[in-house]
Design a protein around this motif. Structure first.
Motif, mmCIF file in Angstrom:
data_model
loop_
_atom_site.group_PDB
_atom_site.id
_atom_site.type_symbol
_atom_site.label_atom_id
_atom_site.label_comp_id
_atom_site.label_asym_id
_atom_site.label_seq_id
_atom_site.Cartn_x
_atom_site.Cartn_y
_atom_site.Cartn_z
ATOM 1 N N THR A 123 -33.077 -17.880 23.187
ATOM 2 C CA THR A 123 -33.492 -18.961 24.076
ATOM 3 C C THR A 123 -32.542 -19.097 25.247
ATOM 4 O O THR A 123 -31.521 -18.427 25.338
ATOM 5 C CB THR A 123 -33.651 -20.288 23.298
ATOM 6 O OG1 THR A 123 -34.352 -21.232 24.119
ATOM 7 C CG2 THR A 123 -32.317 -20.855 22.869
ATOM 8 N N CYS A 124 -32.903 -19.977 26.131
ATOM 9 C CA CYS A 124 -32.130 -20.231 27.341
ATOM 10 C C CYS A 124 -30.860 -21.012 27.003
ATOM 11 O O CYS A 124 -30.777 -21.703 25.993
ATOM 12 C CB CYS A 124 -32.992 -21.022 28.323
ATOM 13 S SG CYS A 124 -32.230 -21.265 29.948
ATOM 14 N N ILE B 40 -33.253 -16.873 16.951
ATOM 15 C CA ILE B 40 -33.857 -17.563 18.088
ATOM 16 C C ILE B 40 -33.169 -17.079 19.351
ATOM 17 O O ILE B 40 -31.958 -17.178 19.486
ATOM 18 C CB ILE B 40 -33.714 -19.091 17.963
ATOM 19 C CG1 ILE B 40 -34.387 -19.595 16.684
ATOM 20 C CG2 ILE B 40 -34.297 -19.786 19.204
ATOM 21 C CD1 ILE B 40 -34.131 -21.067 16.375
ATOM 22 N N PRO C 243 -31.701 -25.507 19.641
ATOM 23 C CA PRO C 243 -32.507 -24.474 18.993
ATOM 24 C C PRO C 243 -32.738 -24.669 17.500
ATOM 25 O O PRO C 243 -33.831 -24.366 17.019
ATOM 26 C CB PRO C 243 -31.745 -23.178 19.253
ATOM 27 C CG PRO C 243 -30.536 -23.525 19.998
ATOM 28 C CD PRO C 243 -30.514 -24.980 20.277
ATOM 29 N N TYR D 88 -41.164 -23.850 25.347
ATOM 30 C CA TYR D 88 -40.679 -25.157 24.892
ATOM 31 C C TYR D 88 -40.802 -26.148 26.033
ATOM 32 O O TYR D 88 -40.330 -25.892 27.140
ATOM 33 C CB TYR D 88 -39.220 -25.024 24.457
ATOM 34 C CG TYR D 88 -38.557 -26.312 24.048
ATOM 35 C CD1 TYR D 88 -38.858 -26.918 22.843
ATOM 36 C CD2 TYR D 88 -37.608 -26.919 24.870
ATOM 37 C CE1 TYR D 88 -38.231 -28.096 22.450
ATOM 38 C CE2 TYR D 88 -36.976 -28.089 24.491
ATOM 39 C CZ TYR D 88 -37.293 -28.669 23.283
ATOM 40 O OH TYR D 88 -36.668 -29.826 22.906
ATOM 41 N N VAL E 292 -37.815 -18.021 23.013
ATOM 42 C CA VAL E 292 -38.199 -19.338 23.504
ATOM 43 C C VAL E 292 -37.732 -19.530 24.952
ATOM 44 O O VAL E 292 -36.536 -19.623 25.220
ATOM 45 C CB VAL E 292 -37.611 -20.457 22.616
ATOM 46 C CG1 VAL E 292 -38.049 -21.824 23.123
ATOM 47 C CG2 VAL E 292 -38.010 -20.261 21.154
ATOM 48 N N GLU E 293 -38.694 -19.578 25.856
ATOM 49 C CA GLU E 293 -38.409 -19.989 27.233
ATOM 50 C C GLU E 293 -38.823 -21.453 27.335
ATOM 51 O O GLU E 293 -39.365 -22.013 26.383
ATOM 52 C CB GLU E 293 -39.145 -19.078 28.211
ATOM 53 C CG GLU E 293 -38.609 -17.654 28.142
ATOM 54 C CD GLU E 293 -39.101 -16.753 29.250
ATOM 55 O OE1 GLU E 293 -39.665 -17.260 30.243
ATOM 56 O OE2 GLU E 293 -38.912 -15.530 29.124
ATOM 57 N N HIS E 294 -38.580 -22.088 28.473
ATOM 58 C CA HIS E 294 -38.862 -23.522 28.542
ATOM 59 C C HIS E 294 -39.353 -23.964 29.913
ATOM 60 O O HIS E 294 -39.165 -23.271 30.909
ATOM 61 C CB HIS E 294 -37.609 -24.319 28.152
ATOM 62 C CG HIS E 294 -36.484 -24.198 29.131
ATOM 63 N ND1 HIS E 294 -36.320 -25.075 30.181
ATOM 64 C CD2 HIS E 294 -35.481 -23.303 29.232
ATOM 65 C CE1 HIS E 294 -35.254 -24.716 30.880
ATOM 66 N NE2 HIS E 294 -34.728 -23.646 30.319
ATOM 67 N N ILE F 13 -32.047 -27.873 25.214
ATOM 68 C CA ILE F 13 -32.625 -27.177 24.060
ATOM 69 C C ILE F 13 -31.645 -27.239 22.888
ATOM 70 O O ILE F 13 -30.506 -26.807 22.989
ATOM 71 C CB ILE F 13 -32.929 -25.707 24.408
ATOM 72 C CG1 ILE F 13 -33.921 -25.633 25.559
ATOM 73 C CG2 ILE F 13 -33.463 -24.972 23.181
ATOM 74 C CD1 ILE F 13 -34.096 -24.232 26.121
ATOM 75 N N GLY G 171 -33.482 -17.217 28.586
ATOM 76 C CA GLY G 171 -33.919 -16.781 27.254
ATOM 77 C C GLY G 171 -34.513 -15.384 27.273
ATOM 78 O O GLY G 171 -35.484 -15.098 26.578
ATOM 79 N N ARG H 272 -28.316 -16.956 23.214
ATOM 80 C CA ARG H 272 -28.645 -17.731 24.413
ATOM 81 C C ARG H 272 -28.184 -17.007 25.669
ATOM 82 O O ARG H 272 -27.099 -16.421 25.682
ATOM 83 C CB ARG H 272 -27.996 -19.110 24.345
ATOM 84 C CG ARG H 272 -28.529 -19.925 23.161
ATOM 85 C CD ARG H 272 -27.943 -21.290 23.136
ATOM 86 N NE ARG H 272 -28.710 -22.162 23.996
ATOM 87 C CZ ARG H 272 -28.950 -23.455 23.752
ATOM 88 N NH1 ARG H 272 -28.461 -24.007 22.679
ATOM 89 N NH2 ARG H 272 -29.642 -24.173 24.587
#
Length: 176
Positions: free
Chosen positions: A47-48, A45, A55, A165, A99-101, A53, A74, A70
């Motif tokens: 991600t940011c 994963i 994960p 996300y 995964v961005e959010h 988050i 992300g 991370r």
């Protein structure tokens, strides 16, 4: 702050005592001793670094199941690609979630605005540093997945997907 002793060694300051106490409690029930470090669920994963988050839990996984990478926003950077090459070839990663959010600081300001804000916070010019503002998260996810899919050292059986996300609902939306 640390201080040096007469012999030149560094003496811890105590700034982390609460975290070290929590670590001792964690270690009391630690059950990953001897684990070989492969991704048991075959997942990585990206991600940011955003603290909203979680994960592993957001996709029903537990420690040992996935490789977690991370960084601000992300983003799939050169260093992330190195980690994915290693994960895919040596640590049994066969699926990658990028995964961005929502409400991400990296996607809510321009590069120059982020540099200005850092400069104001530090009192030092920050225009020389690339911070990585994201102009269009969906386009960034498409580009990130393409970087993974087209990398010559990431096997073709490794599947990558780009997700957004929602930090307010906890839901993932697959973008690509």
């Amino acid at each position: 702050m640390t201080s040096g002793s007469a012999a030149g060694s560094i003496v811890p300051s105590g700034n982390f005592d609460d975290l070290l106490a929590a670590n001792r409690t964690y270690a009391d029930t630690f059950d990953l001793a001897g684990f070989d470090g492969v991704a048991r669920a075959g997942v990585a994963i990206v991600t940011c670094m955003d603290s909203r988050i979680d994960p592993l839990r957001m996709v029903g996984l537990e420690p040992g199941d996935a490789k977690i990478l991370r960084n601000p926003g992300g983003r799939v950077t050169e260093q992330v690609l190195v980690a994915l090459v290693l994960g895919a070839n040596l640590l049994k990663v066969d699926r990658v979630l990028v995964v961005e959010h929502t409400r991400c600081a990296m996607a809510s300001a321009s590069e120059s605005e982020l540099q200005r804000r850092v400069g104001e916070a530090t009192g030092t010019d920050a225009t020389w540093m690339f911070l990585g503002a994201i102009n269009d998260q969906r386009a960034e996810l498409v580009e990130s997945v393409h970087k993974i899919d087209s990398h010559p050292l990431i096997p073709s059986h490794v599947k990558a997907g780009g997700f957004l996300y929602d930090v307010d609902s906890g839901l993932l939306e697959q973008v690509v």
